[in-house]
Design a protein around this motif. Structure first.
Motif: not given
Length: 554
Positions: A355-366, A433-436
């Protein structure tokens, strides 16, 4: 020899096991036909807006797991592929591995020596160069563009020159002249320049004509810090050019990006698409898109940019984490209640292996940055008093503190959803989560306290494709991964009455700051990732080098 009527494309957008869609822009009205070597073909008439002419061709009854060559004709004339070249796609194998290439933040500047020196090699050009030496069976099954496909508020020097010439000639929206947006994109025509510049250059053009793409918007597709807070909205809506920008941004996003995210069946059920195609005149179509743009900006639940796709046993849920926000300070949310209900339904209605959630903003930041954003939201909500709240709100905008951690309710909602899925009898092998967005890349593994044999949970962040951070901000990000910095900022958050997060995570690889792209492969119970960075090789080609390979699940 007459020039080709094909302005941009074809972009291969949706490719399933048995169907596909192809997107085109032409310089005149006409009929486009796509013909494959399997005998399947389809055609569509163009429809026009603002002097541009577009078409989407859908094909069905294609054979699964097959490399298929195709050509495109316009009013009987071959317009793609170029003479001597071959155009191909590869349909999905429902039972085989799936590879996703993904990332975000790509400036469309040219490939001159000056540009390559200033902002580096283009990861999408590097991916296109690599694919030119591969067979279709080796290509990614999808290219995920996770935001900032174009920079409306920071265009290339060449686009700025065109804007100034247009303004000087008295053309374009009067609202932008002699304002803080004079050198920025404002209407549909100017947005089209960005897409032509970004997607019309080789080898990116052939890449997009070969690999299906999924796209979601982020702030620079419209404006930096878009919807970061209610105070930001209140300020931006005083600008004379704002409504023109909204209409230009959403109208062009709907045409150039959103339509291709939909399957042939979804296109057939889309009311706005049906209205646009049958409208009597271009003016009527422009009015439809303008009204829709203003409405969806004002009342996000009247439209939806989020979408989902199934790739065999892998489900991708692409979340709009910009337009659908709830900015009311008393109930801030990354996505409003209507949108979140849709996300939950898509996540729970099927039992994929991945299951992949694409979100431009990371769910888990540094980690340190996560705690900083938690602290900031609490202070802006009034935990340290009214004066501190005003300062916190200003810092939120000035420091771009607007990721999932800065919308605490939504962060907790996502964690609750992950636990619900993880405890189910048919839990997936992985949730990712796939993010940028953040202009650095990292791989972080998370624990949600479920216990037992649970899905592997990872944040995969890849940014930028082509827009590197400056050195001081790189140093901040390197510090944010360190445990002492995380402990200090966690204590600051606790001092603002923020409870500790009930999720733990840390970066297993990264951060990296070079332009690049990440490749995620799901196969059976396993998931693997490859981190690729772009550079210019000794003969002047933009290409990729593998920086790190990791297996994420057993």
């Amino acid at each position: 020899m007459t020039s080709s009527p094909l302005v941009l494309g074809p972009l291969v957008r949706y490719v399933g096991a048995h169907d596909a869609t192809f997107w085109f822009e032409f310089d005149r009205p006409g009929t486009v036909r796509v013909t494959t070597d399997t005998g399947v073909h389809g055609e569509a008439s163009t429809w026009g807006v603002h002097g541009h002419h577009y078409a989407l061709v859908a094909l069905t009854d294609l054979p699964a797991d097959t490399a298929i060559t195709y050509d495109s004709t316009f009013d009987g004339r071959v317009v793609w592929p170029e003479p001597g070249a071959t155009a191909a796609i590869h349909t999905i194998d429902r039972h085989g591995p799936v590879t996703f290439a993904f990332g975000s933040c790509r400036r469309g500047d040219n490939y001159s020596d000056e540009s390559l020196q200033r902002i580096g090699a283009d990861a999408l050009a590097g991916l296109g160069t690599r694919m030119a030496g591969q067979g279709p069976e080796e290509w990614p099954q999808a290219l995920l563009l996770l935001g900032d496909q174009v920079y409306a508020d920071d265009p290339s020097p060449e686009i700025i020159e065109r804007l100034r010439a247009r303004r000087a000639a008295g053309d374009g929206p009067a609202s932008a002249r002699d304002t803080d947006a004079a050198d920025e994109i404002c209407d549909f025509e100017e947005y089209s320049w960005l897409y032509h510049e970004s997607w019309g250059v080789e080898p990116v053009r052939t890449l997009l004509a070969s690999v299906p793409s999924c796209m979601i918007l982020d702030d620079h597709d419209l404006c930096d810090d878009w919807n970061s807070s209610a105070s930001w909205r209140a300020d931006i809506e005083t600008r004379p050019w704002w409504k023109d920008r909204v209409v230009g941004a959403f109208s062009s996003y709907w045409v150039y990006q959103h339509l291709g995210n939909l399957s042939p069946d979804e296109l057939g059920r889309d009311e706005l698409y049906a209205q646009v195609k049958v409208a009597a005149t271009d003016f009527d179509r422009e009015r439809l898109l303008s009204e829709f743009s203003l409405r969806v900006d004002e009342v996000p639940e009247t439209g939806r940019w989020s979408f989902y796709r199934d790739f065999g046993d892998t489900r991708l849920i692409m979340i709009d984490s910009r337009c659908s926000r709830d900015l009311d300070p008393s109930r801030r949310a990354m996505v409003d209640d209507v949108e979140w209900a849709w996300v939950r339904e898509r996540a729970l209605e099927k039992s994929p292996r991945h299951l992949l959630f694409g979100s431009s903003l990371p769910y888990l930041m540094l980690p340190a940055l996560h705690h900083l954003e938690q602290w900031n939201e609490a202070v802006a909500q009034g935990s340290w008093g009214k004066l501190a709240a005003r300062v916190g709100e200003k810092l939120r905008i000035d420091l771009d503190l607007e990721h999932w951690a800065a919308f605490g309710k939504s962060f907790l909602d996502m964690a609750t959803l992950v636990r619900e899925i993880s405890r189910s009898d048919d839990a997936p092998a992985s949730i990712m989560w796939l993010s940028g967005d953040v202009h650095c890349s990292y791989v972080a593994r998370a624990e949600f306290g479920v216990g037992g044999d649970v899905p592997a949970t990872y944040q995969l962040t890849m940014s930028p494709f082509r827009n590197p951070l400056n050195l001081p901000i790189r140093a901040v990000n390197r510090l944010a991964i360190k445990r002492p910095a995380a402990r200090v900022l966690a204590s600051l958050a606790r001092g603002a009455k923020v409870p500790p997060p009930d999720v733990s995570w840390e970066a297993e690889a990264g951060p990296w700051f070079d332009n690049g792209v990440m490749l995620l492969t799901t196969e059976g119970e396993t998931a693997r990732v490859s981190v690729e960075h772009a550079h210019v090789d000794p003969v002047g080609r933009q290409t990729l080098t593998t920086t790190r390979k990791m297996t994420l699940t057993p």
